[in-house]
Motif scaffolding. Sequence first.
Motif, PDB file in Angstrom:
ATOM      1  N   ASN A 186       0.827  -1.203   0.000  1.00  0.00           N
ATOM      2  CA  ASN A 186       0.000   0.000   0.000  1.00  0.00           C
ATOM      3  C   ASN A 186       0.867   1.261   0.000  1.00  0.00           C
ATOM      4  O   ASN A 186       0.560   2.233  -0.676  1.00  0.00           O
ATOM      5  N   GLU A 187       1.975   1.229   0.753  1.00  0.00           N
ATOM      6  CA  GLU A 187       2.871   2.376   0.801  1.00  0.00           C
ATOM      7  C   GLU A 187       3.516   2.610  -0.563  1.00  0.00           C
ATOM      8  O   GLU A 187       3.672   3.754  -0.998  1.00  0.00           O
ATOM      9  N   LEU A 188       3.864   1.542  -1.254  1.00  0.00           N
ATOM     10  CA  LEU A 188       4.442   1.659  -2.592  1.00  0.00           C
ATOM     11  C   LEU A 188       3.438   2.329  -3.540  1.00  0.00           C
ATOM     12  O   LEU A 188       3.794   3.227  -4.308  1.00  0.00           O
ATOM     13  N   LEU A 189       2.170   1.893  -3.477  1.00  0.00           N
ATOM     14  CA  LEU A 189       1.141   2.504  -4.321  1.00  0.00           C
ATOM     15  C   LEU A 189       0.988   3.994  -4.016  1.00  0.00           C
ATOM     16  O   LEU A 189       0.786   4.804  -4.920  1.00  0.00           O
ATOM     17  N   TRP A 190       1.085   4.345  -2.745  1.00  0.00           N
ATOM     18  CA  TRP A 190       0.964   5.744  -2.349  1.00  0.00           C
ATOM     19  C   TRP A 190       2.072   6.570  -2.995  1.00  0.00           C
ATOM     20  O   TRP A 190       1.828   7.629  -3.558  1.00  0.00           O
ATOM     21  N   TYR A 191       3.307   6.074  -2.922  1.00  0.00           N
ATOM     22  CA  TYR A 191       4.439   6.790  -3.522  1.00  0.00           C
ATOM     23  C   TYR A 191       4.327   6.842  -5.048  1.00  0.00           C
ATOM     24  O   TYR A 191       4.616   7.871  -5.667  1.00  0.00           O
ATOM     25  N   VAL A 192       3.914   5.741  -5.652  1.00  0.00           N
ATOM     26  CA  VAL A 192       3.758   5.716  -7.106  1.00  0.00           C
ATOM     27  C   VAL A 192       2.654   6.690  -7.526  1.00  0.00           C
ATOM     28  O   VAL A 192       2.791   7.406  -8.522  1.00  0.00           O
ATOM     29  N   SER A 193       1.593   6.756  -6.760  1.00  0.00           N
ATOM     30  CA  SER A 193       0.504   7.689  -7.066  1.00  0.00           C
ATOM     31  C   SER A 193       1.013   9.125  -7.038  1.00  0.00           C
ATOM     32  O   SER A 193       0.719   9.922  -7.938  1.00  0.00           O
ATOM     33  N   ARG A 194       1.780   9.486  -6.015  1.00  0.00           N
ATOM     34  CA  ARG A 194       2.310  10.846  -5.925  1.00  0.00           C
ATOM     35  C   ARG A 194       3.301  11.120  -7.049  1.00  0.00           C
ATOM     36  O   ARG A 194       3.275  12.175  -7.676  1.00  0.00           O
ATOM     37  N   GLY A 195       4.178  10.176  -7.299  1.00  0.00           N
ATOM     38  CA  GLY A 195       5.174  10.355  -8.355  1.00  0.00           C
ATOM     39  C   GLY A 195       4.565  10.478  -9.739  1.00  0.00           C
ATOM     40  O   GLY A 195       4.963  11.349 -10.523  1.00  0.00           O
ATOM     41  N   THR A 196       3.594   9.626 -10.033  1.00  0.00           N
ATOM     42  CA  THR A 196       2.954   9.710 -11.350  1.00  0.00           C
ATOM     43  C   THR A 196       2.106  10.969 -11.471  1.00  0.00           C
ATOM     44  O   THR A 196       1.959  11.511 -12.569  1.00  0.00           O
ATOM     45  N   GLY A 197       1.582  11.465 -10.356  1.00  0.00           N
ATOM     46  CA  GLY A 197       0.833  12.725 -10.381  1.00  0.00           C
ATOM     47  C   GLY A 197       1.738  13.887 -10.745  1.00  0.00           C
ATOM     48  O   GLY A 197       1.402  14.729 -11.586  1.00  0.00           O
ATOM     49  N   VAL A 198       2.900  13.950 -10.117  1.00  0.00           N
ATOM     50  CA  VAL A 198       3.849  15.034 -10.412  1.00  0.00           C
ATOM     51  C   VAL A 198       4.379  14.900 -11.840  1.00  0.00           C
ATOM     52  O   VAL A 198       4.493  15.900 -12.567  1.00  0.00           O
ATOM     53  N   ALA A 199       4.682  13.683 -12.261  1.00  0.00           N
ATOM     54  CA  ALA A 199       5.140  13.481 -13.641  1.00  0.00           C
ATOM     55  C   ALA A 199       4.041  13.886 -14.627  1.00  0.00           C
ATOM     56  O   ALA A 199       4.328  14.492 -15.674  1.00  0.00           O
ATOM     57  N   SER A 200       2.799  13.613 -14.279  1.00  0.00           N
ATOM     58  CA  SER A 200       1.675  13.974 -15.144  1.00  0.00           C
ATOM     59  C   SER A 200       1.566  15.479 -15.321  1.00  0.00           C
ATOM     60  O   SER A 200       1.370  15.972 -16.441  1.00  0.00           O
ATOM     61  N   ILE A 201       1.670  16.239 -14.227  1.00  0.00           N
ATOM     62  CA  ILE A 201       1.544  17.691 -14.348  1.00  0.00           C
ATOM     63  C   ILE A 201       2.740  18.274 -15.088  1.00  0.00           C
ATOM     64  O   ILE A 201       2.596  19.234 -15.859  1.00  0.00           O
ATOM     65  N   ALA A 202       3.920  17.692 -14.907  1.00  0.00           N
ATOM     66  CA  ALA A 202       5.096  18.160 -15.648  1.00  0.00           C
ATOM     67  C   ALA A 202       4.921  17.896 -17.147  1.00  0.00           C
ATOM     68  O   ALA A 202       5.182  18.780 -17.983  1.00  0.00           O
ATOM     69  N   LEU A 203       4.451  16.710 -17.497  1.00  0.00           N
ATOM     70  CA  LEU A 203       4.216  16.389 -18.908  1.00  0.00           C
ATOM     71  C   LEU A 203       3.089  17.233 -19.485  1.00  0.00           C
ATOM     72  O   LEU A 203       3.173  17.727 -20.617  1.00  0.00           O
ATOM     73  N   LEU A 204       2.020  17.420 -18.705  1.00  0.00           N
ATOM     74  CA  LEU A 204       0.909  18.247 -19.168  1.00  0.00           C
ATOM     75  C   LEU A 204       1.374  19.680 -19.435  1.00  0.00           C
ATOM     76  O   LEU A 204       0.978  20.300 -20.421  1.00  0.00           O
ATOM     77  N   VAL A 264      -4.312  22.965  -9.882  1.00  0.00           N
ATOM     78  CA  VAL A 264      -4.910  23.194  -8.556  1.00  0.00           C
ATOM     79  C   VAL A 264      -5.058  21.872  -7.823  1.00  0.00           C
ATOM     80  O   VAL A 264      -4.736  21.759  -6.634  1.00  0.00           O
ATOM     81  N   HIS A 265      -5.535  20.851  -8.513  1.00  0.00           N
ATOM     82  CA  HIS A 265      -5.668  19.514  -7.910  1.00  0.00           C
ATOM     83  C   HIS A 265      -4.321  19.039  -7.382  1.00  0.00           C
ATOM     84  O   HIS A 265      -4.209  18.610  -6.232  1.00  0.00           O
ATOM     85  N   GLY A 266      -3.300  19.132  -8.210  1.00  0.00           N
ATOM     86  CA  GLY A 266      -1.977  18.648  -7.818  1.00  0.00           C
ATOM     87  C   GLY A 266      -1.378  19.432  -6.673  1.00  0.00           C
ATOM     88  O   GLY A 266      -0.806  18.859  -5.745  1.00  0.00           O
ATOM     89  N   PHE A 267      -1.524  20.743  -6.708  1.00  0.00           N
ATOM     90  CA  PHE A 267      -0.934  21.564  -5.657  1.00  0.00           C
ATOM     91  C   PHE A 267      -1.681  21.379  -4.339  1.00  0.00           C
ATOM     92  O   PHE A 267      -1.061  21.217  -3.283  1.00  0.00           O
ATOM     93  N   CYS A 272       5.686  24.319 -12.590  1.00  0.00           N
ATOM     94  CA  CYS A 272       4.826  24.062 -13.752  1.00  0.00           C
ATOM     95  C   CYS A 272       3.814  25.189 -13.923  1.00  0.00           C
ATOM     96  O   CYS A 272       3.517  25.610 -15.045  1.00  0.00           O
ATOM     97  N   GLY A 273       3.306  25.695 -12.801  1.00  0.00           N
ATOM     98  CA  GLY A 273       2.373  26.817 -12.864  1.00  0.00           C
ATOM     99  C   GLY A 273       3.016  28.048 -13.472  1.00  0.00           C
ATOM    100  O   GLY A 273       2.431  28.719 -14.339  1.00  0.00           O
ATOM    101  N   VAL A 274       4.217  28.360 -13.047  1.00  0.00           N
ATOM    102  CA  VAL A 274       4.930  29.533 -13.569  1.00  0.00           C
ATOM    103  C   VAL A 274       5.203  29.371 -15.064  1.00  0.00           C
ATOM    104  O   VAL A 274       4.962  30.291 -15.860  1.00  0.00           O
TER     105      VAL A 274
END
Length: 187
Positions: A2-20, A136-139, A156-158
Amino acid sequence: MNELLWYVSRGTGVASIALLTAVLVLGVVTAGWRRPHGESATVVMAVHRWLSLGMVAFVVAHVATAVGETYVNIDLVSAVVPFTSGYERVLVGLGTVAVDLMAAVAVTSWLRPRIPERVWRGVHWAAYALWPVALVHGFAMGTADQPVLRGVTALCGVVGVAAVVWRLLSSSPDRQRRDAVLEERWT
């Protein structure tokens, strides 16, 4: 696990906003009056498309791990229907709105050869709503004790705001020529 999923969720979220953000910047560049021409335009559009595909993959992984981890309860319905989550209803709902907008942009881009140009363009304009909603969701959902994650999102916002401002302030060559003609003396 579960902890691994939590970290992967956060990491993929940040990677998603950077790619977006990268996709947004490239989209802004290719849509402006000062867009690249010739081979460089082809390269920029190809990078825009490939980064978009990568972003979709990271968003899917982000949603899947957010639903899969059990630290908080976000069900599959909440990942598709906005504002139905029992956990952080508004913030998760914003993420869902962003996912739904992303899906609409992705599907119409995939169908672009089969749909009218104005339909594709109209839906593609949703990306201008998708990006700030995702930001906004990510931040807001970012973990307070993870300043690097929030810092990347803020950066990413800037970058995104700078690209949109550049797009709004850049004028067409035709507009510049018309302004020059208007400044000439007509005696």
